[in-house]
Scaffold this motif. Structure first.
Motif, PDB file in Angstrom:
ATOM      1  N   PHE A  91      -7.957  -8.191  -1.670  1.00  0.00           N
ATOM      2  CA  PHE A  91      -8.921  -7.650  -2.632  1.00  0.00           C
ATOM      3  C   PHE A  91      -9.714  -8.695  -3.419  1.00  0.00           C
ATOM      4  N   ILE A  92      -9.340  -9.979  -3.285  1.00  0.00           N
ATOM      5  CA  ILE A  92     -10.082 -11.025  -3.977  1.00  0.00           C
ATOM      6  C   ILE A  92     -10.731 -11.993  -2.993  1.00  0.00           C
ATOM      7  N   LEU A  93      -9.916 -12.654  -2.170  1.00  0.00           N
ATOM      8  CA  LEU A  93     -10.443 -13.680  -1.273  1.00  0.00           C
ATOM      9  C   LEU A  93     -11.321 -13.097  -0.176  1.00  0.00           C
ATOM     10  N   LEU A  94     -10.906 -11.974   0.402  1.00  0.00           N
ATOM     11  CA  LEU A  94     -11.686 -11.387   1.492  1.00  0.00           C
ATOM     12  C   LEU A  94     -13.082 -10.949   1.048  1.00  0.00           C
ATOM     13  N   PRO A  95     -13.225 -10.256  -0.069  1.00  0.00           N
ATOM     14  CA  PRO A  95     -14.587  -9.861  -0.473  1.00  0.00           C
ATOM     15  C   PRO A  95     -15.325 -10.928  -1.291  1.00  0.00           C
ATOM     16  N   LEU A  96     -14.652 -12.045  -1.611  1.00  0.00           N
ATOM     17  CA  LEU A  96     -15.245 -13.053  -2.499  1.00  0.00           C
ATOM     18  C   LEU A  96     -16.603 -13.585  -2.025  1.00  0.00           C
ATOM     19  N   PRO A  97     -16.793 -13.892  -0.727  1.00  0.00           N
ATOM     20  CA  PRO A  97     -18.118 -14.377  -0.295  1.00  0.00           C
ATOM     21  C   PRO A  97     -19.259 -13.434  -0.640  1.00  0.00           C
ATOM     22  N   PHE A  98     -18.966 -12.142  -0.711  1.00  0.00           N
ATOM     23  CA  PHE A  98     -20.016 -11.168  -0.994  1.00  0.00           C
ATOM     24  C   PHE A  98     -20.385 -11.132  -2.469  1.00  0.00           C
ATOM     25  N   LEU A  99     -19.635 -11.878  -3.279  1.00  0.00           N
ATOM     26  CA  LEU A  99     -20.027 -12.034  -4.666  1.00  0.00           C
ATOM     27  C   LEU A  99     -21.321 -12.830  -4.754  1.00  0.00           C
ATOM     28  N   PHE A 100     -21.543 -13.720  -3.771  1.00  0.00           N
ATOM     29  CA  PHE A 100     -22.747 -14.560  -3.726  1.00  0.00           C
ATOM     30  C   PHE A 100     -23.784 -14.003  -2.759  1.00  0.00           C
ATOM     31  N   LEU A 101     -23.304 -13.308  -1.718  1.00  0.00           N
ATOM     32  CA  LEU A 101     -24.216 -12.749  -0.726  1.00  0.00           C
ATOM     33  C   LEU A 101     -24.724 -11.369  -1.108  1.00  0.00           C
ATOM     34  N   GLY A 102     -24.047 -10.749  -2.079  1.00  0.00           N
ATOM     35  CA  GLY A 102     -24.396  -9.391  -2.474  1.00  0.00           C
ATOM     36  C   GLY A 102     -23.494  -8.375  -1.816  1.00  0.00           C
ATOM     37  N   GLY A 103     -23.212  -7.301  -2.510  1.00  0.00           N
ATOM     38  CA  GLY A 103     -22.390  -6.232  -1.950  1.00  0.00           C
ATOM     39  C   GLY A 103     -20.917  -6.362  -2.251  1.00  0.00           C
ATOM     40  N   PHE A 104     -20.554  -7.217  -3.218  1.00  0.00           N
ATOM     41  CA  PHE A 104     -19.133  -7.428  -3.533  1.00  0.00           C
ATOM     42  C   PHE A 104     -18.453  -6.124  -3.932  1.00  0.00           C
ATOM     43  N   ARG A 105     -19.096  -5.355  -4.788  1.00  0.00           N
ATOM     44  CA  ARG A 105     -18.481  -4.128  -5.269  1.00  0.00           C
ATOM     45  C   ARG A 105     -18.247  -3.143  -4.126  1.00  0.00           C
ATOM     46  N   THR A 106     -19.231  -3.034  -3.233  1.00  0.00           N
ATOM     47  CA  THR A 106     -19.097  -2.130  -2.094  1.00  0.00           C
ATOM     48  C   THR A 106     -17.941  -2.553  -1.195  1.00  0.00           C
ATOM     49  N   ILE A 107     -17.860  -3.844  -0.910  1.00  0.00           N
ATOM     50  CA  ILE A 107     -16.796  -4.353  -0.050  1.00  0.00           C
ATOM     51  C   ILE A 107     -15.438  -4.159  -0.712  1.00  0.00           C
ATOM     52  N   PHE A 108     -15.366  -4.455  -2.004  1.00  0.00           N
ATOM     53  CA  PHE A 108     -14.103  -4.336  -2.721  1.00  0.00           C
ATOM     54  C   PHE A 108     -13.574  -2.899  -2.664  1.00  0.00           C
ATOM     55  N   PHE A 109     -14.421  -1.944  -2.991  1.00  0.00           N
ATOM     56  CA  PHE A 109     -13.960  -0.553  -3.021  1.00  0.00           C
ATOM     57  C   PHE A 109     -13.720   0.000  -1.622  1.00  0.00           C
ATOM     58  N   THR A 110     -14.468  -0.507  -0.626  1.00  0.00           N
ATOM     59  CA  THR A 110     -14.196  -0.106   0.762  1.00  0.00           C
ATOM     60  C   THR A 110     -12.806  -0.555   1.179  1.00  0.00           C
ATOM     61  N   LEU A 111     -12.464  -1.804   0.861  1.00  0.00           N
ATOM     62  CA  LEU A 111     -11.134  -2.320   1.183  1.00  0.00           C
ATOM     63  C   LEU A 111     -10.054  -1.579   0.413  1.00  0.00           C
ATOM     64  N   PHE A 112     -10.330  -1.304  -0.843  1.00  0.00           N
ATOM     65  CA  PHE A 112      -9.333  -0.643  -1.688  1.00  0.00           C
ATOM     66  C   PHE A 112      -9.026   0.761  -1.179  1.00  0.00           C
ATOM     67  N   PHE A 113     -10.054   1.548  -0.926  1.00  0.00           N
ATOM     68  CA  PHE A 113      -9.820   2.922  -0.476  1.00  0.00           C
ATOM     69  C   PHE A 113      -9.313   2.968   0.965  1.00  0.00           C
ATOM     70  N   ALA A 114      -9.703   1.973   1.772  1.00  0.00           N
ATOM     71  CA  ALA A 114      -9.147   1.892   3.129  1.00  0.00           C
ATOM     72  C   ALA A 114      -7.646   1.623   3.074  1.00  0.00           C
ATOM     73  N   GLU A 115      -7.223   0.792   2.125  1.00  0.00           N
ATOM     74  CA  GLU A 115      -5.794   0.505   1.974  1.00  0.00           C
ATOM     75  C   GLU A 115      -5.035   1.743   1.519  1.00  0.00           C
ATOM     76  N   LEU A 116      -5.607   2.494   0.585  1.00  0.00           N
ATOM     77  CA  LEU A 116      -4.965   3.739   0.160  1.00  0.00           C
ATOM     78  C   LEU A 116      -4.838   4.710   1.332  1.00  0.00           C
TER      79      LEU A 116
END
Length: 259
Positions: A91-116
């Motif tokens: 939830f941190i390292l995997l979506p971290l590049p998208f903090l600079f590329l854009g879309g961090f929030r989308t990636i984070f919540f996609t990973l989070f809900f996929a894990e659930l």
């Protein structure tokens, strides 16, 4: 047992069941796997086995206040060496590049809900075929590879619908839970071929062979979890005494299984 005895409305209990299902791997599988690693390490060092090594080990919220069960490992050790690295990576390292590329929030919540969702799926296809008011629990463990062992694998497990490759894949071949408990080393395709023969053999000798739709089994499980139903207790008089481990009562009140 705690949820069954909790003095709250049934609605609240259903919410707790939903939470349990969606965090299944974090609070149940991770601590149990880490515990077995600790047990294995002790065995390799020639240390005596700690009593209770076969008992389930769930996430203990008492660790947060300095208490909790520290028999096999401390809460700090479990969090730092097992759970935290996974959460950090996922939830941190995997979506971290998208903090600079854009879309961090989308990636984070996609990973989070996929894990659930994966947690809920694992709960659906694993927990549901181990509990229900039509399955048996036992007072004592039994010795492996004995007649009692094989009988218990059948009468305390349930299968889902079987025989279709797509259906089997979606259920992770855990719809062959009875056959999996009987022969945990068999291949998944072997479960398909042996299942009809096991079912026919049970019918021939009057042994209960439970098989239902996965969602029907979910209802059975939830009824037990919230206290609306109980698992059957196997009559001690019917036990084959030479197969039992009489000095080791089963704290989970279920059979010794290979999971």
């Amino acid at each position: 047992a705690y949820l069954r005895e909790l003095q709250v409305s049934k609605f609240i209990k259903y919410i707790v069941v939903g939470y349990v299902a969606c965090t299944w791997k974090w609070w149940y599988y991770s601590p149990n796997t880490y515990k077995q690693l600790a047990v294995s390490r002790r065995r390799k060092r020639g240390l005596a086995e700690i009593p209770g090594s076969h008992r389930p080990q769930v996430f203990d919220f008492g660790w947060f206040i300095g208490s909790g069960d520290n028999t096999f490992f401390s809460g700090t050790e479990f969090l730092c060496k097992c759970l935290a690295p996974f959460l950090l990576q996922r939830f941190i390292l995997l979506p971290l590049p998208f903090l600079f590329l854009g879309g961090f929030r989308t990636i984070f919540f996609t990973l989070f809900f996929a894990e659930l969702l994966t947690n809920a799926h694992a709960f659906l296809v694993i927990a549901t075929n181990h509990a229900g008011n039509d399955l048996y629990r036992f007072e004592y463990h039994c010795k492996p590879r004995t007649p009692t062992f094989y009988l218990r694998q059948v009468i305390s497990s349930a299968n889902f619908a079987t025989g279709n490759d797509l259906l089997d894949f979606c259920q992770g071949w855990l719809n062959y839970q009875i056959e999996h408990h009987l022969w945990p080393d068999l291949s998944m395709k072997s479960y398909q071929s042996v299942q009809p023969r096991v079912k026919a053999l049970c019918k021939k000798y009057g042994i209960p062979y439970v098989q239902h739709n996965v969602f029907y089994r979910l209802k059975k499980l939830v009824d037990v979890m919230i206290g609306d139903a109980n698992m059957r207790k196997y009559p001690s008089a019917y036990e084959r005494q030479e197969d039992l481990v009489l000095g080791d009562p089963s704290t989970s009140q279920q059979q010794q299984k290979l999971d």
